[in-house]
Design an enzyme around this catalytic site. Structure first.
Site, PDB file in Angstrom:
ATOM      1  N   SER A 229       0.866  -1.174   0.000  1.00  0.00           N
ATOM      2  CA  SER A 229       0.000   0.000   0.000  1.00  0.00           C
ATOM      3  C   SER A 229       0.903   1.224   0.000  1.00  0.00           C
ATOM      4  O   SER A 229       2.062   1.148   0.437  1.00  0.00           O
ATOM      5  CB  SER A 229      -0.889  -0.004   1.250  1.00  0.00           C
ATOM      6  OG  SER A 229      -1.452   1.283   1.479  1.00  0.00           O
ATOM      7  N   THR A 230       0.385   2.324  -0.501  1.00  0.00           N
ATOM      8  CA  THR A 230       1.124   3.590  -0.351  1.00  0.00           C
ATOM      9  C   THR A 230       1.531   3.797   1.105  1.00  0.00           C
ATOM     10  O   THR A 230       2.612   4.316   1.398  1.00  0.00           O
ATOM     11  CB  THR A 230       0.246   4.770  -0.814  1.00  0.00           C
ATOM     12  OG1 THR A 230       0.036   4.662  -2.219  1.00  0.00           O
ATOM     13  CG2 THR A 230       0.883   6.118  -0.491  1.00  0.00           C
ATOM     14  N   ASN A 231       0.659   3.327   2.026  1.00  0.00           N
ATOM     15  CA  ASN A 231       0.842   3.646   3.437  1.00  0.00           C
ATOM     16  C   ASN A 231       1.948   2.860   4.117  1.00  0.00           C
ATOM     17  O   ASN A 231       2.328   3.180   5.252  1.00  0.00           O
ATOM     18  CB  ASN A 231      -0.476   3.425   4.184  1.00  0.00           C
ATOM     19  CG  ASN A 231      -1.587   4.270   3.610  1.00  0.00           C
ATOM     20  OD1 ASN A 231      -1.329   5.198   2.849  1.00  0.00           O
ATOM     21  ND2 ASN A 231      -2.827   3.953   3.956  1.00  0.00           N
TER      22      ASN A 231
ATOM     23  N   LYS B  59      37.173  44.931  -0.685  1.00  0.00           N
ATOM     24  CA  LYS B  59      36.415  44.386   0.428  1.00  0.00           C
ATOM     25  C   LYS B  59      36.205  42.880   0.223  1.00  0.00           C
ATOM     26  O   LYS B  59      35.841  42.432  -0.858  1.00  0.00           O
ATOM     27  CB  LYS B  59      35.063  45.086   0.548  1.00  0.00           C
ATOM     28  CG  LYS B  59      34.299  44.764   1.833  1.00  0.00           C
ATOM     29  CD  LYS B  59      33.040  45.622   1.923  1.00  0.00           C
ATOM     30  CE  LYS B  59      32.357  45.487   3.279  1.00  0.00           C
ATOM     31  NZ  LYS B  59      31.794  44.147   3.482  1.00  0.00           N
TER      32      LYS B  59
ATOM     33  N   SER C 102      32.243  43.261  -2.559  1.00  0.00           N
ATOM     34  CA  SER C 102      31.372  44.400  -2.837  1.00  0.00           C
ATOM     35  C   SER C 102      31.476  44.802  -4.299  1.00  0.00           C
ATOM     36  O   SER C 102      32.528  44.667  -4.925  1.00  0.00           O
ATOM     37  CB  SER C 102      31.764  45.587  -1.955  1.00  0.00           C
ATOM     38  OG  SER C 102      31.042  46.740  -2.315  1.00  0.00           O
ATOM     39  N   SER C 103      30.358  45.306  -4.815  1.00  0.00           N
ATOM     40  CA  SER C 103      30.363  45.830  -6.184  1.00  0.00           C
ATOM     41  C   SER C 103      30.744  47.301  -6.205  1.00  0.00           C
ATOM     42  O   SER C 103      30.923  47.875  -7.281  1.00  0.00           O
ATOM     43  CB  SER C 103      28.973  45.655  -6.807  1.00  0.00           C
ATOM     44  OG  SER C 103      28.015  46.386  -6.045  1.00  0.00           O
TER      45      SER C 103
END
Length: 465
Positions: free
Chosen positions: A138-140, A322, A316-317
């Site tokens: 069973s799925t279960n 950094k 950092s852009s």
């Protein structure tokens, strides 16, 4: 596109002619467009291994025809090897307690078995997804058992990485054993400690996490396969029930045990709650360590700067030069996500009613994600951060010598009140503790050097000596 027409209890539906899944899978895919993700590949493997073990068992006890059983086993082996993965189209989060997952596997296996027997896909009179592939199941009992097998496999990989992390922290603890630095409590100067002692503590908590996760594995090894719908074993041959777990252990390579009470094991999913909690605790511990590393590496000139983390990318852009502590940051974020996943698992485990918990799909979705992201995070933590950490010994030493925290060593000699007054004087005048002691004639220089010895202060001694 060409189609074949398949029917189920809901009605007829056109299924693309070339696919191996069938009508019930297609309904599940249409109903549950939730995450846009596919099933975990280890989970698919676990489900299919259960189907293979069931076919072997049903063949042994003589209730499955030999040609059909062998075709099912061959189809399972091909899927386990990685074939037909594009035919597993069900979303991980779904209603129905995992029925759509179970039927997806049943239909793919059945259609491939039909093909192996020389017939066209969709001819379920040859091999039926429910009657043959799902025989005695069973799925279960299939889905929770597959969830446990999958979690066990993922946890094994996680433990391997945690052991690597433990070795990495142990290596750094030995490397930094003579680096004296200022210990801090509540972010304020406390007493001296070695950087090696701090890393030794990190190693200790990781070892504790390993032991904790190892313990919960035992709960996952107990499965409810054989219980079918509600744990009573309806529609399963008693001989099948006796043999299925040993056969599944052989097929999966995992030593599994049948639950003593299959009804309990079908109703209650507390084992998954325990696993999620152990993974969450480990993530919390690693996040705390990541916080420490970010603090100690802060700066490099306007922060603590006691250690250096490997530079991994531009920080950092807009700010040239950094560099950010990106690896500890990702450990923090993994932990935040895992904590949220644990809440979801707790709610879903609690939400079971009567003979079944219908919420296994979301439990597995979150547990698998937690284990895998933690494992991957630990891997990058080791390779891209921990092993490359270096110490700024001069900065550490300067903090110790300029701190008033070392006044704590005076308490056994002159008492807490007098020591506190000296600390306040040093803070007010900007003098060192040693200078205040000399100026006030409390100790001679030789005595001060003996009492205020940072290395001696990192371990217990004989008070007053």
């Amino acid at each position: 596109m060409e189609f074949r027409v398949e029917s189920d209890s809901i009605g007829e539906k056109r299924v693309p002619k070339g696919v191996y899944y069938g009508v019930q899978t297609l309904r599940g895919a249409d109903n549950f467009r939730i995450t846009g993700l596919k099933l975990n590949k280890e989970f698919i493997k676990s489900v299919v291994q259960i189907k293979k073990a069931a076919a072997i068992t049903n063949l042994e006890i003589g209730i499955l025809e030999e040609n059909i059983g062998n075709a099912i086993i061959k189809a399972c082996d091909e899927i386990i090897e990685g074939k037909f993965k594009e035919d597993f189209i069900i979303d991980p989060i779904q209603g129905g307690a995992g029925t759509s997952i179970n039927m997806n596997a049943n239909e793919v296996i059945a259609n491939r078995a039909i093909e192996l027997l020389g017939k066209e896909k969709g001819n379920y009179q040859v091999v039926h997804p429910n009657d043959h592939v799902n025989m005695g199941q069973s799925t279960n009992d299939v889905i929770p058992t597959a969830g446990k097998i999958t979690a066990l496999r993922l946890i094994s990989k996680n433990i391997e990485k945690l052991k690597e992390l433990s070795l990495a922290f142990g290596k750094k603890a030995a490397e930094f054993k003579s680096v004296i630095k200022m210990g801090r409590t509540q972010l304020q100067d406390a007493v001296p400690i070695t950087l090696g002692q701090e890393f030794c503590a990190y190693n200790a908590v990781v070892k504790r996490d390993i032991a904790r996760i190892e313990r919960v594995k035992t709960e996952l090894e107990v499965v409810n396969i054989g219980g079918t719908a509600v744990g009573t074993g309806i529609n399963a041959d008693s001989r099948y029930i006796e043999r299925i777990v040993p056969r599944l252990s052989f097929v999966s390579g995992i030593n599994l045990k049948m639950a003593e009470d299959l009804i309990d094991s079908t109703q209650n999913l507390d084992g998954f709650s325990a696993v999620s909690s152990a993974i969450k605790t480990c993530a919390v511990n690693l996040s705390k360590i990541a916080n420490d590393l970010r603090l100690m590496s802060s700066g490099p000139r306007a922060g603590l700067g006691e250690i250096n983390l490997p530079a991994k990318q531009n920080g950092s852009s807009i700010m040239p030069g950094k560099v950010n502590p990106v690896i500890p940051e990702v450990i923090n974020q993994i932990a935040f996500n895992i904590i949220g996943n644990d809440v979801t698992v707790s709610m879903a485990v609690e939400a079971g009613q009567l003979e079944l918990n219908a919420f296994e799909p979301v439990i597995f979705y979150n547990i698998f994600e937690s284990i895998e992201t933690l494992t991957n995070g630990i891997d990058t933590f080791i390779k891209n951060c921990v092993l490359g950490i270096t110490a700024n010994k001069e900065i550490c030493n300067e903090f110790v010598n300029n701190s008033v925290g070392i006044v704590t060593a005076l308490c056994p000699y002159i008492g807490y009140t007098k020591s506190a007054r000296i600390a306040k004087t040093a803070i007010k005048t900007g003098e060192s503790i040693k200078r205040v002691l000399l100026r006030e004639g409390i100790f001679k220089e030789k005595e001060i050097n003996s009492i205020i010895n940072p290395l001696k202060m990192t371990k217990p001694g004989i008070v007053g000596k």
